[in-house]
Design a protein around this motif. Structure first.
Motif, PDB file in Angstrom:
ATOM      1  N   GLY A  89      38.552  70.631 -41.420  1.00  0.00           N
ATOM      2  CA  GLY A  89      38.351  71.925 -40.778  1.00  0.00           C
ATOM      3  C   GLY A  89      38.127  71.808 -39.282  1.00  0.00           C
ATOM      4  N   PRO A  90      37.977  72.954 -38.633  1.00  0.00           N
ATOM      5  CA  PRO A  90      37.846  72.979 -37.171  1.00  0.00           C
ATOM      6  C   PRO A  90      36.505  72.457 -36.682  1.00  0.00           C
ATOM      7  N   GLN A  91      36.517  71.926 -35.465  1.00  0.00           N
ATOM      8  CA  GLN A  91      35.299  71.502 -34.781  1.00  0.00           C
ATOM      9  C   GLN A  91      34.927  72.576 -33.765  1.00  0.00           C
ATOM     10  N   GLY A  92      33.652  72.696 -33.485  1.00  0.00           N
ATOM     11  CA  GLY A  92      33.244  73.688 -32.502  1.00  0.00           C
ATOM     12  C   GLY A  92      31.761  73.662 -32.245  1.00  0.00           C
ATOM     13  N   THR A  93      31.273  74.713 -31.621  1.00  0.00           N
ATOM     14  CA  THR A  93      29.862  74.849 -31.279  1.00  0.00           C
ATOM     15  C   THR A  93      29.375  76.209 -31.759  1.00  0.00           C
ATOM     16  N   PHE A  94      28.259  76.206 -32.449  1.00  0.00           N
ATOM     17  CA  PHE A  94      27.634  77.417 -32.969  1.00  0.00           C
ATOM     18  C   PHE A  94      26.291  77.605 -32.282  1.00  0.00           C
ATOM     19  N   VAL A  95      26.037  78.811 -31.784  1.00  0.00           N
ATOM     20  CA  VAL A  95      24.743  79.158 -31.181  1.00  0.00           C
ATOM     21  C   VAL A  95      24.198  80.377 -31.900  1.00  0.00           C
ATOM     22  N   GLY A  96      22.934  80.329 -32.280  1.00  0.00           N
ATOM     23  CA  GLY A  96      22.289  81.474 -32.911  1.00  0.00           C
ATOM     24  C   GLY A  96      20.942  81.759 -32.277  1.00  0.00           C
ATOM     25  N   VAL A  97      20.703  83.019 -31.934  1.00  0.00           N
ATOM     26  CA  VAL A  97      19.404  83.475 -31.434  1.00  0.00           C
ATOM     27  C   VAL A  97      18.916  84.560 -32.379  1.00  0.00           C
ATOM     28  N   TYR A  98      17.761  84.341 -33.002  1.00  0.00           N
ATOM     29  CA  TYR A  98      17.246  85.249 -34.017  1.00  0.00           C
ATOM     30  C   TYR A  98      15.856  85.741 -33.596  1.00  0.00           C
ATOM     31  N   ASP A  99      15.806  87.003 -33.225  1.00  0.00           N
ATOM     32  CA  ASP A  99      14.577  87.610 -32.717  1.00  0.00           C
ATOM     33  C   ASP A  99      13.915  88.382 -33.849  1.00  0.00           C
ATOM     34  N   GLY A 100      12.875  87.798 -34.422  1.00  0.00           N
ATOM     35  CA  GLY A 100      12.205  88.421 -35.557  1.00  0.00           C
ATOM     36  C   GLY A 100      11.273  89.541 -35.154  1.00  0.00           C
ATOM     37  N   HIS A 101      11.013  90.434 -36.100  1.00  0.00           N
ATOM     38  CA  HIS A 101      10.007  91.474 -35.914  1.00  0.00           C
ATOM     39  C   HIS A 101       9.301  91.709 -37.242  1.00  0.00           C
ATOM     40  N   GLY A 102       8.020  92.000 -37.152  1.00  0.00           N
ATOM     41  CA  GLY A 102       7.208  92.180 -38.353  1.00  0.00           C
ATOM     42  C   GLY A 102       6.729  90.878 -38.954  1.00  0.00           C
ATOM     43  N   GLY A 103       7.176  89.763 -38.396  1.00  0.00           N
ATOM     44  CA  GLY A 103       6.826  88.444 -38.902  1.00  0.00           C
ATOM     45  C   GLY A 103       8.003  87.496 -38.687  1.00  0.00           C
ATOM     46  N   PRO A 104       7.796  86.203 -38.926  1.00  0.00           N
ATOM     47  CA  PRO A 104       8.852  85.208 -38.657  1.00  0.00           C
ATOM     48  C   PRO A 104       9.777  84.933 -39.830  1.00  0.00           C
ATOM     49  N   GLU A 105       9.491  85.502 -41.014  1.00  0.00           N
ATOM     50  CA  GLU A 105      10.197  85.079 -42.228  1.00  0.00           C
ATOM     51  C   GLU A 105      11.705  85.302 -42.167  1.00  0.00           C
ATOM     52  N   ALA A 106      12.135  86.459 -41.688  1.00  0.00           N
ATOM     53  CA  ALA A 106      13.572  86.742 -41.665  1.00  0.00           C
ATOM     54  C   ALA A 106      14.298  85.845 -40.675  1.00  0.00           C
TER      55      ALA A 106
END
Length: 385
Positions: free
Chosen positions: A78-95
């Protein structure tokens, strides 16, 4: 200057908070911690260099983030690449933590299942399916924990994802984080800021119009409360992963806290998990990308952030952006940056939000080498111990 009242409730020193895998050892796949700050000043991904930083403001850090470099599918071919994720939680960190652990893996699995000789890379459809799969998995977790931990139904995360693969950039956004491109304007020899995502926040008229069109029979779908537009008077964002209490009526009842419960039932989700996706063919003049939670953009304009990156050394640039934002936050409260740094988590939230920044530099020479298999890397920022 910071008021005497504030300083009286600030402890004399910070309690150290350690984030990131291997961060205590300063390993290459981790980062370093300095009080409320986590950072990885420099590293290499398949398509260039990167820098990451996180600053905590809440009692419990609700921002999570990750950078993955290498295979973008479960297939070796499969393809090679770069993945970036920014996850801004609210109400707690679980999600936000759940998304960190599942979203990228879902993208790899779905991409692997759909990979064909005609499809040599990524697709917007794969990313959308991965978001929705992650949402379903989290809602299933909420259902399993509902009786013992009902508050998890009020936890959510804004999710911003960028994937560089096959010379294209895929941006997926659900929430109010933002990605900005720094593009060289050769004629004037300047780097221009180009915003590549828009926020799903009820403060924007276009978002309120979208909500009204989706819920034409609900005149209270958005409510102006304390001079802030909120969906059902409860939350500013219109898209997220989680927030089960506004997705399924079965979670909008006791034992959920009364402040989250609506007076009327609903038969379709009030918030959406499906992201807005855009696909961009990368150009040699596209120099870098700034991914950040809304806490950064509250204090810095797009062009200010791009100028800082363009005019500063690459090493530690994410930390430099954080510092610039915190200096602005201090200035707004008529205090010194040095005083703001002394304020501990929890109390710090009165001055600024948790902030995550990832700067991704794009090397056109690397991106043009389709057969290049660069460094395998997985970095997670904001993971509390």
């Amino acid at each position: 200057m910071v008021s005497t009242a504030w300083m009286k409730i600030v402890p004399p020193c910070w309690r150290p908070t350690v984030y990131g895998e291997n961060s205590s050892r300063g390993g290459d796949n981790g980062g370093r911690a300095d009080g409320l700050l986590w950072y990885k000043d420099s590293g290499y991904h398949v398509n260039g260099e990167f820098s990451m930083a996180v600053i905590q403001a809440n009692n419990v850090l609700e921002d999570y983030s990750q950078l993955e470099s290498g295979p973008m599918s479960s297939l070796e071919s499969g393809p090679q690449g770069t993945f970036v994720g920014v996850y801004d939680g609210h109400g707690g960190p679980e999600a936000a933590r759940f998304v960190t652990e599942h979203l990228f893996n879902n993208i790899k699995t779905i991409n692997g299942a759909e990979f064909t000789s005609e499809n040599h890379g990524m697709s917007a459809d794969v990313v959308t399916k991965a978001f929705l799969a992650t949402e379903e998995e989290f809602l299933s977790l909420v259902k399993r924990q509902w009786l013992n931990k009902p508050q998890i139904a009020s936890v959510g995360a804004c999710c911003l994802v960028g994937i560089v693969c096959g010379g294209f950039l895929y941006i997926a956004n659900a929430g109010d984080s933002r990605v900005v491109l720094g593009r060289l304007q050769r004629t004037v020899k300047e780097v221009k800021a180009v915003q590549l995502s828009y926020e799903h926040n009820a403060c924007m008229e276009s978002v309120r119009e979208e909500l009204h069109s989706l819920h034409p029979n609900d005149p209270q779908i958005v409510v102006l409360k304390h001079k802030v537009w909120r969906v059902k008077g409860l939350i500013q964002v219109s898209r997220s992963i989680g927030d089960a209490y506004l997705k399924r009526a079965e979670f909008n009842r006791e034992p959920l806290l009364p402040k989250f419960r609506l007076h009327e039932s609903f038969d379709k989700p009030i918030l959406q998990a499906e992201p807005t996706i855009s696909v961009h063919k990368l150009h040699p003049d596209d120099e870098f990308l700034i991914f950040a939670s809304d806490g950064l953009w509250e204090h810095l304009s797009n062009q200010d952030a791009v100028d800082i990156v363009h005019n500063s050394p690459r090493n530690g640039i994410a930390r430099r952006l954080l510092k610039a934002a915190l200096e602005e936050a201090a200035k707004k409260r008529e205090m010194r940056y040095s005083d703001l740094k002394k304020i501990d988590r929890g109390v710090r939230r009165h001055f600024h939000d948790d902030i995550t920044v990832i700067v991704l530099f794009l090397d056109s020479n690397l991106m043009s080498r389709s057969s290049f298999h660069g460094p395998l890397l997985s970095v997670r920022g904001g993971c509390t111990s």
